[in-house]
Design a protein around this motif. Structure first.
Motif, mmCIF file in Angstrom:
data_model
loop_
_atom_site.group_PDB
_atom_site.id
_atom_site.type_symbol
_atom_site.label_atom_id
_atom_site.label_comp_id
_atom_site.label_asym_id
_atom_site.label_seq_id
_atom_site.Cartn_x
_atom_site.Cartn_y
_atom_site.Cartn_z
ATOM 1 N N GLY A 177 0.831 -1.209 0.000
ATOM 2 C CA GLY A 177 0.000 0.000 0.000
ATOM 3 C C GLY A 177 0.858 1.248 0.000
ATOM 4 O O GLY A 177 2.089 1.171 0.003
ATOM 5 N N ASP A 178 0.219 2.412 0.020
ATOM 6 C CA ASP A 178 1.015 3.646 -0.020
ATOM 7 C C ASP A 178 1.394 4.147 1.374
ATOM 8 O O ASP A 178 1.780 5.295 1.538
ATOM 9 C CB ASP A 178 0.327 4.735 -0.855
ATOM 10 C CG ASP A 178 -1.086 4.978 -0.424
ATOM 11 O OD1 ASP A 178 -1.541 4.312 0.520
ATOM 12 O OD2 ASP A 178 -1.735 5.852 -1.015
ATOM 13 N N GLY A 179 1.318 3.261 2.373
ATOM 14 C CA GLY A 179 1.866 3.598 3.687
ATOM 15 C C GLY A 179 0.831 4.076 4.676
ATOM 16 O O GLY A 179 -0.216 4.587 4.293
ATOM 17 N N PRO A 180 1.129 3.936 5.974
ATOM 18 C CA PRO A 180 0.207 4.380 7.022
ATOM 19 C C PRO A 180 0.140 5.896 7.051
ATOM 20 O O PRO A 180 1.129 6.577 6.779
ATOM 21 C CB PRO A 180 0.842 3.841 8.302
ATOM 22 C CG PRO A 180 2.283 3.679 7.981
ATOM 23 C CD PRO A 180 2.362 3.365 6.522
ATOM 24 N N ILE A 181 -1.016 6.421 7.394
ATOM 25 C CA ILE A 181 -1.201 7.870 7.439
ATOM 26 C C ILE A 181 -0.612 8.422 8.740
ATOM 27 O O ILE A 181 -0.737 7.812 9.805
ATOM 28 C CB ILE A 181 -2.696 8.228 7.257
ATOM 29 C CG1 ILE A 181 -2.812 9.666 6.786
ATOM 30 C CG2 ILE A 181 -3.503 7.976 8.523
ATOM 31 C CD1 ILE A 181 -4.131 9.949 6.103
ATOM 32 N N LEU A 182 0.062 9.568 8.630
ATOM 33 C CA LEU A 182 0.632 10.236 9.801
ATOM 34 C C LEU A 182 -0.365 11.272 10.307
ATOM 35 O O LEU A 182 -1.340 11.599 9.635
ATOM 36 C CB LEU A 182 1.950 10.913 9.403
ATOM 37 C CG LEU A 182 3.029 9.963 8.886
ATOM 38 C CD1 LEU A 182 4.197 10.747 8.291
ATOM 39 C CD2 LEU A 182 3.525 9.083 10.035
ATOM 40 N N SER A 183 -0.096 11.822 11.492
ATOM 41 C CA SER A 183 -1.075 12.726 12.083
ATOM 42 C C SER A 183 -1.202 14.031 11.296
ATOM 43 O O SER A 183 -2.175 14.756 11.448
ATOM 44 C CB SER A 183 -0.724 13.017 13.548
ATOM 45 O OG SER A 183 0.495 13.704 13.615
ATOM 46 N N ASP A 184 -0.244 14.357 10.420
ATOM 47 C CA ASP A 184 -0.363 15.561 9.606
ATOM 48 C C ASP A 184 -0.965 15.270 8.233
ATOM 49 O O ASP A 184 -1.017 16.154 7.382
ATOM 50 C CB ASP A 184 1.008 16.232 9.448
ATOM 51 C CG ASP A 184 1.996 15.357 8.683
ATOM 52 O OD1 ASP A 184 1.639 14.217 8.344
ATOM 53 O OD2 ASP A 184 3.117 15.810 8.434
ATOM 54 N N ILE A 242 -11.247 12.532 10.066
ATOM 55 C CA ILE A 242 -10.710 13.823 10.477
ATOM 56 C C ILE A 242 -9.304 13.633 11.048
ATOM 57 O O ILE A 242 -9.021 12.669 11.761
ATOM 58 C CB ILE A 242 -11.668 14.513 11.470
ATOM 59 C CG1 ILE A 242 -11.400 16.001 11.485
ATOM 60 C CG2 ILE A 242 -11.585 13.895 12.864
ATOM 61 C CD1 ILE A 242 -12.562 16.815 11.996
ATOM 62 N N LEU A 243 -8.399 14.553 10.709
ATOM 63 C CA LEU A 243 -7.035 14.533 11.227
ATOM 64 C C LEU A 243 -6.957 15.420 12.466
ATOM 65 O O LEU A 243 -7.874 16.194 12.744
ATOM 66 C CB LEU A 243 -6.071 15.047 10.149
ATOM 67 C CG LEU A 243 -6.056 14.221 8.868
ATOM 68 C CD1 LEU A 243 -5.266 14.940 7.774
ATOM 69 C CD2 LEU A 243 -5.436 12.857 9.144
ATOM 70 N N SER A 244 -5.842 15.333 13.188
ATOM 71 C CA SER A 244 -5.760 16.070 14.447
ATOM 72 C C SER A 244 -5.742 17.582 14.221
ATOM 73 O O SER A 244 -5.987 18.348 15.141
ATOM 74 C CB SER A 244 -4.534 15.627 15.254
ATOM 75 O OG SER A 244 -3.358 15.964 14.568
ATOM 76 N N ASP A 245 -5.458 18.056 13.008
ATOM 77 C CA ASP A 245 -5.484 19.505 12.759
ATOM 78 C C ASP A 245 -6.831 19.954 12.206
ATOM 79 O O ASP A 245 -6.983 21.110 11.814
ATOM 80 C CB ASP A 245 -4.357 19.895 11.799
ATOM 81 C CG ASP A 245 -4.529 19.271 10.422
ATOM 82 O OD1 ASP A 245 -5.475 18.492 10.224
ATOM 83 O OD2 ASP A 245 -3.706 19.568 9.533
#
Lengths: 95, 95, 95, 95, 95, 95, 95
Positions: C44-51, D48-51
Motif C-alpha cells: 500500500g502507499d503507507g500508514p497515514i501520519l497525524s499531519d 478527520i485529522l488532528s489539525d
C-alpha cells in the motif's frame, strides 16, 4: 560491568524499609511486605517525546526514591537484587 | 542470508544467563528460568515519530542487553534461537 | 485481476518454512506449525501520519519477510492462500 | 433516497464470493462463510485529522474492495443488504 | 424548554423503522428490533480538536440519520423518547 | 466553605427528575431510577490541551444539565448530595 | 527528611472526614468508609506535556482537597499515613 538503563529506565537498589535514615521511615507495603524505597544507581537519557527529543530525567544517581507497588523488572546482578523501573513509576524523592 | 529488522525492531541472540562475563552476572527470571540477556545482532532504523521521522535507535550491533520478561518473537534461524524484540522491550545495556 | 492493498497494508504469499533458501531457515512457529515467512506481492502507499502525509513503506514487492504470529487476514485468491498484513506486523526482511 | 456516509464511513454492497469476475476469486471467510468482497456505493469525506482537516479517502464509488471479517454495520436498505464500513476496515482494492 | 447538546453530542428523535419515506427503507437491527434511524433535533458545536478548536459538525437539524447499534444515551423528554448520540456514532445521512 | 472543582471538573447538584420545570421533563434512568439532571454549582477552569492551554468550559454556574448514567463521584457535602463530574460526562444543557 | 513528589504527583495527608471545618463537611465514601479529603503537603513540578514543558500544577501546599475513591499510593511515613496522588485524581479544592 555496569547496567546502563535505556531511555525512560532507571536502575534502583531496593533499600530495607526498616532502616531508619535521618529520622524518616517509609514502612513497607502492607500487602507485599516489600520495601518501596530504593537508591538510584543509574539513569537513562529520558523518555522520548513526540518530537523526537527526550524529556530530562527527574531523578539522578544517588537519589533515595519511593516507587509504586509491583513496579519494574527484578534483576539479580552481581549478587544484588536490583530493580529496573520506568521513571514514571517513581513517585517521589526522599531528601 | 541475514535478518534485517524493520523500524523499531532489533534482532537479539539470547545469552546463557549463567555464563560469567567480566564479573557481571544477571540471573535468569525466577519464574520462567529463561535468560533475559542477549547480544544485539542487528538493529532496525528506529521507531517512527508522529512527524514521519524516525527516532535514533538506542542500541547497536554487538551490545549486550537486558530485556523484559516474555518480550519479543522467538525465531529459529540457522539452528540458532533468536529473538526479535521491539526496542522498547530493551531495558538496559550491560557494558 | 490484482489485489491492491490500501494504506498500511501489504499482500504477502506465505512461504513454506522448511524450504531452504540460501542457507537461511526460519522454522515455523512451534505452537501453530504455521510458517511466518512470506514473499511480498504488493504494498500500500503507507500508514497515514497525524499531519495527513503517509509514511514511506519499509518493504517492497519481492521482499522475503518475517511476520508476527497470528498477524493479518487470510485470503483465498486465485487458488493461492494470501495474507494481508499491516506493515507493523512485519518484523524483518530476510536478505 | 440515498445513504450518504459521514466522515470515515463507506457504504458497500456485499458481492457473492463465488461469483467469478475477470478470473479473480476471493473465497469467503472459512469460519463465517460470509463474503468479504464488496462494491463501493458511496464514500464519506474522509476521517478527520488532528489539525481538523480530513484525509482523502482511498477508495471511490465503483471500487471492488476486500474488507476485514466482522467489520462494519449491516443495514437492510431498499431490500438490499448493505454494509457501512469504516475506511480502515477496507484492506485492498481488487482491480 | 429545549435540550441543547454539548460539544460532540447530537439529539436525535428515533424514527419508526417500518415507516416508508420516499421509497427508502432501513430495516431495524435484527437482534434488538430497534430502529437505527432518526431525525436530528439539535447539534452541539462539534468535538474539540487537539489545538482547542472544534471540528465542524457533519449533520444539521432536520437531517435523517442512521446510527450504530446500542449507541447513545436514551432520554425520556416531554413524553418523547430521545437519544443523545456522539456525532461519531452517526454513520450516514439518508437524503 | 465552597467546593472549587479543578480542571475539567464540574460540581453539580442533582435535581429530582420528577420535578416539572417549565414544561420539560427528563425521566430518570429506567435501570437505576436515578435522576440524570442537575444544576451546575461551580465549574473548573477547563480540561488541559496538548499545548498546555485549557479548553473553555461549555457549561456555567446555574446551568441545568443532563449527564451520562453512572458518571461522576458522589460527595455528601453540608447535608447535600453533590456530584463531581468531568465536563465530558455532561451531554446537554436544558434551557 | 521530606518527601518531594515528582512530576504530576502530590503528597497529601488524609483528613478525618468527620472533623467539621468552617461549616463544610464532606462525608466519607459510603462503601469504603475512607475519607476522601486531605491536606496537600507538597506538590511536584507538574505533568509533562507533549512538547516537553510541564503543566503548572493546580494545587499548592496547604490546600484542602477532595480526591477520587481508591486513588493514589498509601505510604506510612514518620508514623503518618500519607497518600501520593496523581494531580488528576484531585477533583476539587475546599476553600
Amino acid at each position: 560491568m555496569k547496567i546502563i538503563p535505556l531511555g525512560p529506565h532507571v536502575v534502583v537498589r531496593r533499600l530495607e524499609a526498616e532502616k531508619k535514615t535521618n529520622g524518616g521511615i517509609v514502612l513497607p507495603d502492607a500487602a507485599t511486605k516489600e520495601s518501596r524505597e530504593g537508591r538510584v544507581l543509574s539513569v537513562g537519557d529520558g523518555p522520548i517525546l513526540s518530537d523526537g527529543h527526550r524529556a530530562i530525567p527527574q531523578v539522578k544517581e544517588g537519589d533515595r526514591v519511593l516507587f509504586s507497588n509491583y513496579a519494574g523488572t527484578h534483576v539479580q546482578f552481581n549478587s544484588e537484587e536490583l530493580l529496573i523501573l520506568s521513571e514514571d513509576d517513581i513517585l517521589a524523592v526522599l531528601n
